[in-house]
Design an enzyme around this catalytic site. Structure first.
Site, PDB file in Angstrom:
ATOM      1  N   SER A   1       0.839  -1.194   0.000  1.00  0.00           N
ATOM      2  CA  SER A   1       0.000   0.000   0.000  1.00  0.00           C
ATOM      3  C   SER A   1       0.873   1.242   0.000  1.00  0.00           C
ATOM      4  O   SER A   1       2.070   1.165   0.253  1.00  0.00           O
ATOM      5  CB  SER A   1      -0.899   0.016   1.230  1.00  0.00           C
ATOM      6  OG  SER A   1      -0.153   0.465   2.346  1.00  0.00           O
ATOM      7  N   LYS A   2       0.234   2.383  -0.268  1.00  0.00           N
ATOM      8  CA  LYS A   2       1.036   3.604  -0.346  1.00  0.00           C
ATOM      9  C   LYS A   2       1.680   3.956   0.994  1.00  0.00           C
ATOM     10  O   LYS A   2       2.717   4.587   1.041  1.00  0.00           O
ATOM     11  CB  LYS A   2       0.214   4.758  -0.906  1.00  0.00           C
ATOM     12  CG  LYS A   2      -0.929   5.213  -0.044  1.00  0.00           C
ATOM     13  CD  LYS A   2      -1.601   6.410  -0.700  1.00  0.00           C
ATOM     14  CE  LYS A   2      -2.648   6.996   0.234  1.00  0.00           C
ATOM     15  NZ  LYS A   2      -3.341   8.128  -0.340  1.00  0.00           N
ATOM     16  N   ARG A   3       1.053   3.508   2.070  1.00  0.00           N
ATOM     17  CA  ARG A   3       1.612   3.787   3.404  1.00  0.00           C
ATOM     18  C   ARG A   3       2.888   2.972   3.668  1.00  0.00           C
ATOM     19  O   ARG A   3       3.695   3.341   4.502  1.00  0.00           O
ATOM     20  CB  ARG A   3       0.604   3.456   4.504  1.00  0.00           C
ATOM     21  CG  ARG A   3      -0.658   4.236   4.407  1.00  0.00           C
ATOM     22  CD  ARG A   3      -0.552   5.526   5.220  1.00  0.00           C
ATOM     23  NE  ARG A   3      -1.490   6.504   4.681  1.00  0.00           N
ATOM     24  CZ  ARG A   3      -1.308   7.798   4.622  1.00  0.00           C
ATOM     25  NH1 ARG A   3      -0.191   8.319   5.061  1.00  0.00           N
ATOM     26  NH2 ARG A   3      -2.207   8.598   4.099  1.00  0.00           N
ATOM     27  N   ASP A   4       3.020   1.838   2.980  1.00  0.00           N
ATOM     28  CA  ASP A   4       4.190   0.991   3.225  1.00  0.00           C
ATOM     29  C   ASP A   4       5.480   1.708   2.911  1.00  0.00           C
ATOM     30  O   ASP A   4       6.508   1.464   3.534  1.00  0.00           O
ATOM     31  CB  ASP A   4       4.127  -0.288   2.376  1.00  0.00           C
ATOM     32  CG  ASP A   4       3.004  -1.187   2.829  1.00  0.00           C
ATOM     33  OD1 ASP A   4       2.623  -1.094   4.009  1.00  0.00           O
ATOM     34  OD2 ASP A   4       2.499  -1.958   2.006  1.00  0.00           O
TER      35      ASP A   4
ATOM     36  N   PHE B   1       5.785   5.097  -5.280  1.00  0.00           N
ATOM     37  CA  PHE B   1       5.254   5.895  -6.382  1.00  0.00           C
ATOM     38  C   PHE B   1       6.379   6.191  -7.360  1.00  0.00           C
ATOM     39  O   PHE B   1       7.534   6.290  -6.953  1.00  0.00           O
ATOM     40  CB  PHE B   1       4.690   7.219  -5.857  1.00  0.00           C
ATOM     41  CG  PHE B   1       3.453   7.040  -5.026  1.00  0.00           C
ATOM     42  CD1 PHE B   1       2.267   6.619  -5.599  1.00  0.00           C
ATOM     43  CD2 PHE B   1       3.471   7.281  -3.662  1.00  0.00           C
ATOM     44  CE1 PHE B   1       1.125   6.438  -4.843  1.00  0.00           C
ATOM     45  CE2 PHE B   1       2.337   7.103  -2.889  1.00  0.00           C
ATOM     46  CZ  PHE B   1       1.155   6.678  -3.489  1.00  0.00           C
TER      47      PHE B   1
END
Ligand code: GLU
Length: 508
Positions: free
Chosen positions: A264-267, A276
């Site tokens: 996920s982007k939080r990882d 990204f």
């Protein structure tokens, strides 16, 4: 045979996640391999999730990695517009046709009424809690109201949605090249909204119609869309396009480095690596997400890494240029199981690419990186940094970070070295060494070797004391490349000056 046409269809709801780059890449490779076309379609019909700047981000990211669409917004093409928000009239017309043919209906239920229905159904856990063929006849829609009522509600401006009428009790089958036979019972499918009360289509409606109108032959997308495909297959049937349905391939997930759950982007923030392609600032929360570009990745290295996250060439080869990827790519070598995101492997690829990239090409990146930090480098300066640090750089940003002492004086010396290794009583001997080098008429590796050898012999210093000391005096830190290469890159005058100046810092 029909010409192959594939699309990458992101929604501009935020930055493009790295998984999106993989989807784009596989579509691109498949298209190029078969001489087909790669389209970019912006799926922006959900106004509530629209994020300003996200479309520009997607396009910039595709440019950066070099996956340039043959058709798309700003790229031309005969099947546009390629931005769904500019195609509303088209979808409306198709929705009306579905109503006429009995495959869709108007629904007037308010959000509260739908909630009440769900609450009612919740009482009885054996029932599914959704708007479907079991529940629709107890709701306010054109299946339960008279046509007069429906007409008057529409003409009086009552908000309505158009819902898909899922057939009762049947199994929907379709073939996916990765999952193979997939079947879903219609009891699992809700009567999806096709046109929302704002008049815009939902993803399902717009996606199917556009794939058809843009003559898409193959749909390659993330696994999260697999369960929607049954709805899509029914829509193809309702429209009478079933025989020309695209072929589906749903790509397995990319997992967290631990293998537990979806990346996920939080990882990125949690594990300290980018997820990204480019930096992205979340305007709502103010969070800044690191990009592969800003981290110092070469786009080719990122593509190579992403290509192998779920696909294998069937050979031992690991390094593939984009042209080679096109040559080797085949959809049947996409694996069924999810791939673990291994950041160390990504770094390994980048290091390999740095090793194999021409100094003059690397120089452009190093000059840019230095500029961002307020330092203007000449080509020669950049090349001399690259020559010294090519073997010791994982990221493009490592070059200037390690080599900036070659261009400007160092601000401070390594504190650990200063307190634990340096001895003040060495000072005079090093100042003498500086004088000897200054007076020597030759400034070559051989001469320096001779001078240093004599210096060590005279003071009975060990190599392990002298080399780190000289490195600290030159660059501030005790580690670095070959000592002679460092000294010779600096020039005699600068080297001597650094010894004299930085001894003061070491003794402070
Ligand atoms: N708009 C969808 C997305 O954001 C596209 C899914 C598809 O390719 O059909 O991923």
């Amino acid at each position: 045979m029909k010409p192959i046409r594939v699309r990458f269809a992101p929604s501009p709801t935020g930055a493009l996640h790295i998984g999106g780059i993989r989807t784009a890449l596989y579509n691109y490779l498949f298209a190029k391999k078969s001489g087909g076309s790669f389209l970019l379609r912006i799926e922006d019909t959900d106004q509530t999730r629209y994020v300003p700047g996200a479309e520009e981000y997607i396009i910039e990211a595709l440019h950066w990695v070099g996956l340039i669409p043959d058709e798309g917004p700003g790229f031309g093409g005969e099947y546009g517009p390629y931005r769904q928000s500019e195609r509303s009239a088209i979808y409306k017309e198709y929705a009306e046709k579905l109503i006429q043919d009995g495959h869709a209906y108007y629904a007037f239920d308010t959000a509260e009424e739908i909630e009440a229905m769900k609450a009612r159904l919740q009482q009885d856990p054996s029932d599914s809690i959704k708007y479907d063929y079991n529940t629709r006849m107890s709701m306010k829609n054109s299946l339960t109201l008279s046509s007069d009522e429906v007409e008057s509600m529409i003409s009086s401006g009552q908000p309505y949605t158009i819902r898909m009428k899922i057939p009762a009790d049947e199994v929907v089958h379709f073939y996916d090249t990765i999952r193979e036979e997939v079947s879903l019972h219609t009891a699992e499918l809700d009567d999806k909204v096709l046109i929302k009360s704002d008049g815009l289509p939902t993803y399902h409606m717009a996606n199917v119609i556009d794939d058809r109108l843009m003559k898409i032959t193959h749909v390659i997308r993330g696994e999260e869309w697999l369960s929607s495909t049954a709805h899509h297959v029914l829509l193809y049937r309702f429209f009478g396009w079933e025989s020309e349905m695209p072929e589906f391939s749903h790509l397995p997930l990319i997992l967290k480095p631990s293998g537990n759950g979806k990346l996920s982007k939080r990882d990125g923030a949690q594990f300290g690596f980018p997820v990204f392609p480019l930096d992205w600032k979340d305007e709502k929360t103010g969070d800044l997400f690191l990009g592969f570009r800003e981290q110092g990745f070469l786009p080719e290295a990122l593509l190579n890494f992403m290509a192998l996250l779920g696909w294998n060439s069937g050979t031992e080869k690991e390094i593939f240029s984009l042209d080679e990827l096109i040559q080797y790519f085949s959809k049947d070598k996409i694996g069924k199981s999810s791939s673990r995101f291994d950041y160390d492997k990504a770094k390994w690829f980048n290091q390999q690419y740095i090793q194999n990239t021409e100094d003059t090409t690397l120089a452009k990146y190093v000059i840019q990186d230095a500029l961002k930090q307020g330092q203007k480098l000449t080509d020669e300066q950049a090349i001399s940094i690259i020559k010294l640090y090519k073997d010791r750089s994982i990221f493009l940003t490592d070059f200037f970070k390690q080599g900036k002492y070659l261009i400007s004086d160092i601000a401070e010396v390594d504190q650990d070295f200063k307190s634990k290794k340096w001895k003040q009583e060495w000072t005079d001997s090093y100042l003498e060494l500086a004088n000897t080098i200054e007076q020597s008429d030759e400034f070559t590796k051989e001469k320096l070797e001779e001078i240093l050898k004599a210096f060590m012999a005279k003071y009975t210093y060990k190599m392990g004391e002298v080399l780190p000391s000289l490195r600290v005096m030159m660059s501030g830190i005790p580690m670095g490349p070959d000592i002679y290469a460092m000294i010779l890159t600096l020039s005699k005058a600068v080297f001597v000056k650094r010894i004299r100046e930085n001894i003061i810092k070491l003794n402070k």
